[in-house]
Design an enzyme around this catalytic site. Structure first.
Site, PDB file in Angstrom:
ATOM      1  N   LYS A 110     103.857  18.665  48.353  1.00 38.40           N
ATOM      2  CA  LYS A 110     102.727  19.413  48.895  1.00 38.40           C
ATOM      3  C   LYS A 110     103.156  20.841  49.277  1.00 38.40           C
ATOM      4  O   LYS A 110     104.343  21.155  49.340  1.00 38.40           O
ATOM      5  CB  LYS A 110     102.141  18.675  50.114  1.00 38.40           C
TER       6      LYS A 110
HETATM    7  C1  LIG Z   1      94.018  13.874  47.500  1.00 39.60           C
HETATM    8  C2  LIG Z   1      95.107  13.113  48.175  1.00 39.60           C
HETATM    9  N1  LIG Z   1      94.802  12.330  49.217  1.00 39.60           N
HETATM   10  C3  LIG Z   1      95.763  11.638  49.868  1.00 39.60           C
HETATM   11  C4  LIG Z   1      97.092  11.711  49.482  1.00 39.60           C
HETATM   12  C5  LIG Z   1      98.104  10.868  50.188  1.00 39.60           C
HETATM   13  O1  LIG Z   1      99.156  11.566  50.726  1.00 39.60           O
HETATM   14  P1  LIG Z   1     100.587  10.869  50.933  1.00 39.60           P
HETATM   15  O2  LIG Z   1     101.320  10.912  49.629  1.00 39.60           O
HETATM   16  O3  LIG Z   1     101.237  11.739  51.957  1.00 39.60           O
HETATM   17  O4  LIG Z   1     100.348   9.497  51.419  1.00 39.60           O
HETATM   18  C6  LIG Z   1      97.448  12.517  48.407  1.00 39.60           C
HETATM   19  C7  LIG Z   1      98.848  12.614  47.953  1.00 39.60           C
HETATM   20  O5  LIG Z   1      99.155  13.093  46.888  1.00 39.60           O
HETATM   21  C8  LIG Z   1      96.428  13.237  47.725  1.00 39.60           C
HETATM   22  O6  LIG Z   1      96.707  14.001  46.673  1.00 39.60           O
END
Ligand SMILES: Cc1ncc(COP(=O)(O)O)c(C=O)c1O
Length: 405
Positions: free
Chosen positions: A186
Site C-alpha cells: 500500500k
Molecule cells: C480494496 C481493499 N480492501 C481491503 C483490503 C484488505 O487489506 P489487508 O491486506 O490489509 O487485509 C485490501 C488489500 O489489498 C484492498 O485492496
C-alpha cells in the site's frame, strides 16, 4: 503503490525504539515501555494527517473493515451493497459479521455505479460500501445522497487509496467510517496493519473495544478491564505501528512523486486516440497509484496484453478481468459459498442470489481495462522508455486489428 520502495533509516529508527524497550504490545506495560507508545502516536498522526476525528489501528485492512462493520452495528441478515470490482477482503469482512454482500456493477470510474446502488436497495439494506479502487475515488456525493434518502450507513473501503481526496477531504474520512490498509503493497505500509477512521466517538470507542477482545480500556490494570461487548484480537503490534509512523511522515513526498510519474505516463498514453481513461469524480484528488486506461474492445485489450507479454513489458500492468482476486468473474469460491465452516441456510441462499447475477455492464468495462501501477523509483527517462514501448505494442495491435477487418 508501494511505500516499501522508499524504505530507510527512518523506519529502522522507529522500530529500534520499540526493540530497545522490548514491549511489542500496544496496551499495558506502562513502566517498562519507558514512554514509547508507537500505536497511539500513529493514531494521532493519522487523525492529524487525514483530518479524521478518531482512528483505531488494527492488524490489517480486512480486520479494520470487520471492526468498522461490528462497531456500526452491521450483522446477521443485513445487506451491504458493494462493487463487483474490489479485493476479496471487502466481501470477506461482510461475511465475517454474518451480513450479506450484495454485489452491483461498477461504472467507468471503476467504482460503484450510483444507479446500480439505487436499484439494489431492499428493506434489508443497511450499508453502502464504496471501494475507492486503484488510488482514486467513488462518486461520494451521489452515494451520500442515496444513503441520506434511505437512512443507510456509508462505509468507505479506502484501503487502496491512502492520500486520495474528494472535494478537499481525504477519502476514508467522509462516510460514517472508513478504512485504510497498511499491508506491504500500500501507499504507506506497516508491513501488515489497518485503520478505522470515524468522526463518531461512540463508533470509535466500539472499534477500540472490538479489536481487543472487548476490553473497555478504562482501567489502568488491563486484567481488571471490563468487557461490555464481545470482541476479538485484531490488534496491531508496536513493531508494525513503528514502521507506519516513519512511513506516514513520508506520505506527502510519496504522493508528490506518484503524481509526477503518473502525469508523465498518462501524457504518453494519451497520444493514442483509441485509448480512454477512467472517470475520476474529483481529478485533483487522485492519489495516482495507477493509470487505468481502456481500449475499444475486449479483443483488442487481450491482444495488447499478449503483445506486452511478448515484449516482456507486462510487469506492473494489471488486466483485472482475468485476475483471480479482484473481479467477480473469478470468485468461484464466493459464488459456490465454499466456506470451511457452514453458513446458515439463509446466508447461503442470499449469497447465492446476490453473486450469481448478470454483471454484463461491469464486464463491458473491466474486459477493456488495464491498470498500470506507478513506481516511486522511476526516473523520467525510464518512464519515457516504458511509455514508448507501451505505445509501440498498442499501435501494433491497433494496426493489425484494422488490417484484419
Ligand atoms: C480494496 C481493499 N480492501 C481491503 C483490503 C484488505 O487489506 P489487508 O491486506 O490489509 O487485509 C485490501 C488489500 O489489498 C484492498 O485492496
Amino acid at each position: 503503490m508501494p511505500g516499501f520502495e522508499l524504505w530507510g533509516e527512518e523506519e529502522r529508527k522507529e522500530v529500534n525504539d520499540v526493540l530497545e524497550t522490548g514491549i511489542l504490545m500496544r496496551y499495558g506495560f506502562d513502566g517498562p515501555r519507558k514512554g514509547i507508545w508507537k500505536s497511539k502516536e500513529l493514531e494521532q498522526a493519522i487523525c492529524k494527517t487525514f483530518g479524521a476525528g478518531y482512528a483505531q489501528l488494527t492488524s490489517s485492512g480486512t480486520s479494520a473493515l470487520t471492526t468498522a462493520m461490528a462497531a456500526l452495528g452491521i450483522g446477521a441478515g443485513d445487506e451491504i451493497i458493494m462493487p463487483s470490482f474490489t479485493f476479496v477482503a471487502s466481501f470477506e469482512a461482510v461475511l465475517s459479521v454474518g451480513a450479506i454482500p450484495v454485489l452491483v456493477d461498477v461504472d467507468q470510474s471503476l467504482t460503484l455505479d450510483p444507479e446500480a446502488v439505487r436499484n439494489a436497495i431492499t428493506h434489508k439494506t443497511k450499508c453502502v460500501m464504496p471501494v475507492h479502487m486503484c488510488g482514486s475515488m467513488a462518486d461520494l456525493d451521489a452515494l451520500q445522497t442515496i444513503c441520506d434518502e434511505h437512512d443507510l450507513i456509508l462505509l468507505e473501503d479506502a484501503c487502496q487509496s491512502i492520500g486520495a481526496t474528494y472535494k478537499g477531504k481525504y477519502v476514508g474520512t467522509i462516510g460514517d467510517a472508513g478504512t485504510f490498509s497498511f499491508d506491504f503493497v500500500k501507499t504507506i505500509t506497516c508491513g501488515e496493519g489497518g485503520v478505522v477512521m470515524t468522526n463518531n466517538e461512540s463508533v470509535y470507542k466500539k472499534c477500540d473495544e472490538y479489536s481487543d477482545h472487548g476490553h473497555d480500556h478504562l482501567g489502568v490494570d488491563r486484567g481488571a478491564d471490563l468487557h461490555p461487548y464481545l470482541g476479538y484480537n485484531y490488534r496491531i503490534s508496536e513493531l508494525h505501528a513503528a514502521v507506519g509512523l516513519a512511513q506516514i511522515n513520508k506520505l506527502h513526498k510519496f504522493l508528490e512523486i506518484q503524481k509526477k510519474n503518473h502525469t508523465q505516463l498518462k501524457n504518453i498514453l494519451s497520444q493514442i486516440p483509441e485509448i480512454s481513461f477512467r472517470t475520476i469524480p474529483d481529478p485533483e484528488g487522485d492519489s495516482c497509484t495507477f493509470v487505468s486506461w481502456f481500449l475499444p474492445t475486449e479483443e483488442i485489450t487481450r491482444a495488447v496484453v499478449a503483445e506486452m507479454k511478448a515484449q516482456n513489458i507486462l510487469a506492473g500492468n494489471f488486466y483485472w478481468y482475468d485476475n483471480n482476486w479482484h473481479y467477480i468473474r473469478k470468485w468461484n469460491h464466493l459464488k459456490e459459498s465454499a466456506s470451511m465452516h457452514p453458513f446458515s441456510p439463509e446466508l447461503k441462499q442470499a449469497l447465492h442470489e446476490n453473486v450469481n447475477k448478470d454483471f454484463s455492464p461491469s464486464d463491458a468495462i473491466m474486459s477493456r481495462c488495464i491498470s498500470t501501477s506507478i513506481s516511486l523509483l522511476w526516473t523520467e527517462q525510464q518512464i519515457q522508455e516504458k511509455g514508448e514501448k507501451m505505445l509501440a505494442s498498442i499501435r501494433k495491435v491497433l494496426r493489425d486489428s484494422t488490417v484484419s477487418k
